[in-house]
Design a protein around this motif. Structure first.
Motif, short mmCIF file in Angstrom:
data_model
loop_
_atom_site.label_atom_id
_atom_site.label_comp_id
_atom_site.label_asym_id
_atom_site.label_seq_id
_atom_site.Cartn_x
_atom_site.Cartn_y
_atom_site.Cartn_z
N VAL A 112 -17.00 -6.23 3.27
CA VAL A 112 -16.72 -7.33 4.20
C VAL A 112 -15.38 -7.12 4.89
CG1 VAL A 112 -16.17 -9.80 4.31
CG2 VAL A 112 -18.18 -9.01 3.03
N ASN A 113 -14.38 -6.71 4.13
CA ASN A 113 -13.06 -6.49 4.71
C ASN A 113 -13.08 -5.42 5.80
OD1 ASN A 113 -10.07 -6.69 4.81
ND2 ASN A 113 -10.17 -4.61 3.99
N VAL A 114 -13.87 -4.37 5.60
CA VAL A 114 -13.90 -3.28 6.58
C VAL A 114 -14.81 -3.62 7.75
CG1 VAL A 114 -14.55 -0.87 6.97
CG2 VAL A 114 -13.33 -1.51 4.88
N TYR A 115 -16.06 -3.99 7.48
CA TYR A 115 -17.05 -4.11 8.56
C TYR A 115 -17.07 -5.47 9.25
CZ TYR A 115 -18.80 0.52 7.67
OH TYR A 115 -18.91 1.89 7.56
N LEU A 116 -16.55 -6.49 8.62
CA LEU A 116 -16.46 -7.78 9.29
C LEU A 116 -15.08 -8.03 9.87
CD1 LEU A 116 -19.14 -8.19 7.68
CD2 LEU A 116 -18.52 -10.61 7.55
N HIS A 117 -14.05 -7.41 9.29
CA HIS A 117 -12.69 -7.69 9.73
C HIS A 117 -12.03 -6.55 10.50
CE1 HIS A 117 -12.60 -10.67 6.12
NE2 HIS A 117 -13.22 -11.17 7.17
N GLN A 118 -12.50 -5.31 10.34
CA GLN A 118 -11.89 -4.17 11.02
C GLN A 118 -12.65 -3.75 12.28
OE1 GLN A 118 -9.06 -2.65 9.61
NE2 GLN A 118 -9.10 -4.14 7.93
N LEU A 119 -13.90 -4.14 12.39
CA LEU A 119 -14.70 -3.79 13.55
C LEU A 119 -14.29 -4.68 14.73
CD1 LEU A 119 -17.15 -1.93 14.35
CD2 LEU A 119 -18.61 -3.92 13.92
N SER A 120 -13.80 -4.08 15.80
CA SER A 120 -13.25 -4.84 16.92
C SER A 120 -14.16 -4.88 18.14
CB SER A 120 -11.89 -4.27 17.32
OG SER A 120 -12.01 -2.93 17.78
N LEU A 121 -15.39 -4.43 18.02
CA LEU A 121 -16.29 -4.30 19.17
C LEU A 121 -17.09 -5.56 19.46
CD1 LEU A 121 -17.78 -0.77 18.46
CD2 LEU A 121 -16.02 -1.36 20.10
N HIS A 122 -17.05 -6.54 18.59
CA HIS A 122 -17.91 -7.73 18.69
C HIS A 122 -19.38 -7.33 18.60
CE1 HIS A 122 -14.33 -10.00 19.64
NE2 HIS A 122 -14.09 -9.21 20.67
N ALA A 123 -19.64 -6.23 17.95
CA ALA A 123 -21.01 -5.79 17.74
C ALA A 123 -21.63 -6.56 16.60
CB ALA A 123 -21.04 -4.29 17.43
N GLN A 124 -22.92 -6.86 16.72
CA GLN A 124 -23.63 -7.55 15.65
C GLN A 124 -24.01 -6.56 14.56
OE1 GLN A 124 -26.87 -10.18 16.82
NE2 GLN A 124 -26.01 -10.39 18.87
N LEU A 125 -23.77 -6.94 13.31
CA LEU A 125 -24.18 -6.12 12.19
C LEU A 125 -25.67 -6.32 11.91
CD1 LEU A 125 -21.30 -6.46 9.57
CD2 LEU A 125 -21.84 -4.48 10.97
N LEU A 126 -26.34 -5.22 11.58
CA LEU A 126 -27.75 -5.23 11.20
C LEU A 126 -27.85 -4.48 9.87
CD1 LEU A 126 -29.15 -4.29 14.71
CD2 LEU A 126 -29.23 -6.56 13.68
N LEU A 127 -28.04 -5.22 8.78
CA LEU A 127 -27.96 -4.63 7.44
C LEU A 127 -29.28 -4.77 6.70
CD1 LEU A 127 -24.60 -6.33 6.30
CD2 LEU A 127 -24.87 -4.17 7.57
#
Length: 368
Positions: A112-127
């Motif tokens: 969560v810390n990396v992919y929700l807080h470090q990603l700056s593209l406003h891209a939607q996650l698909l997991l």
């Protein structure tokens, strides 16, 4: 595996226009991020934590807008990426919690810390979950500490399905709370499945596909390759438990019919593909290296384009050679019914924080 030369990449940067093809949608695709383990070496350091490696990859993903697509005749060729709409990760978010790997709860917080807080593209996650995520939740035939921890399944479920009442560790039920969902992306219907398209997943897809026209292209994203993994099926031996002797993992809804292979189960999936000709491609991880290939089934009676992706932590090739680390960029052009998948090497100059990324192999398929 091919790399475009630095000169070629530079020429692409210099000669492109800044406009992107109208209607092109981009998805970054990776898998098996495996929070909770160490990478043998990375950028001059030994035994590097998974969160550090994934942060480095995310930092490179953040630089994609403005990068020139290669002049490969694929979707958007020679033009600049304007926006990354989505980031898809097909499982093994957390490593199996076998010591010294930490619990799924600890690893999920790192994710969560990396992919929700470090990603700056406003891209939607698909997991979607992988076999490690599910084993953490239901148990494994080797000792784990704790014996079970469903944190990553609960986290994925809540993020992707957005239930009115979020699931908790206590309320989540692996057998009932299946992680599968659909997204309409750039005129393409994308299906995200729980580990592999077993009987329950195929039944869900049958119902879901009733909602779209037969000429709408469909993509499948899941963890296992289309051949499946026999060890992931329900143990065919009475009493069908997860145990050290047989080593089946009971991750799927189907019991394996004919050990040690899974031809019967594959045949059922092939029949599903034959009934739904608008399924145009399959994306997966689990056994990780960059590969574009065709799945034909046990009887060689189907032809499905398949895209296997590298892992930042456990790549078959990149684990030993960090310059081979890559992810894929999926570019979709629904107006012209085309899809291009391109490999991007993101750590070609390890001593310089990865350096400028370089394009590798690419493949374009028709969505008609």
């Amino acid at each position: 595996m091919k790399r475009l030369s630095g000169l070629c990449l530079l020429l692409c940067w210099v000669t492109i226009t800044c406009a992107q093809s109208s209607g092109v949608t981009h998805i970054v695709f990776t898998s098996d991020v495996h929070f909770g383990i160490l990478r043998k070496s990375f950028r001059g350091n030994k035994k590097v934590q998974s969160d550090a490696v994934n942060k480095a990859m995310v930092a490179q993903i953040n630089t994609l807008p403005g990068l020139a697509l290669p002049a490969d005749k694929g979707v958007g060729a020679g033009q600049a990426i304007q926006q990354i709409g989505y980031l898809a990760i097909t499982g093994d978010i957390c490593n199996r919690q076998q010591p010294p790997s930490p619990s799924a709860s600890v690893s999920w917080k790192q994710f969560v810390n990396v992919y929700l807080h470090q990603l700056s593209l406003h891209a939607q996650l698909l997991l979607v979950p992988g076999n490690h995520d599910v084993s953490n939740a239901i148990g494994y035939y080797k000792p784990m500490i704790p014996a079970t921890d469903n944190a990553s399944l609960v986290g994925i479920y809540n993020l992707m399905l957005k239930p009115a009442v979020p699931k908790t560790a206590a309320s989540f039920n692996f057998k009932k709370d299946k992680i599968h969902y659909a997204r309409n992306i750039g005129g393409v219907h994308c299906l995200f499945l729980d580990v592999w398209p077993d009987g329950e997943e195929r039944a869900w897809m049958e119902k879901d596909l009733l909602s779209i026209a037969a000429n709408v292209p469909v993509l499948i994203f899941t963890h296992d390759p289309p051949e499946g993994d026999p060890a992931h099926f329900v143990n065919p031996f009475v009493p069908h438990t997860i145990n050290k002797k047989t080593q089946y993992q009971n991750l799927l809804s189907d019991t394996l019919h004919a050990p040690p292979g899974d031809a019967d189960e594959q045949t059922a999936f092939v029949k599903f593909l034959q009934a739904h000709r608008n399924i145009k491609a399959y994306f997966h991880g689990h056994q990780n290296w960059n590969q574009f290939y065709t799945y034909t089934g046990p009887a060689k009676n189907v032809s499905l384009p398949v895209f296997r992706v590298d892992s930042p932590m456990k790549g078959k090739e990149s684990a030993e050679d960090e310059q081979q680390l890559s992810f894929q960029l999926i570019s979709m052009d629904p107006a012209n019914k085309r899809l291009t998948v391109r490999q991007l090497f993101w750590n070609v100059k390890p001593k310089k924080d990865g350096g400028r990324m370089q394009w590798g192999d690419s493949k374009t398929i028709s969505l008609q």
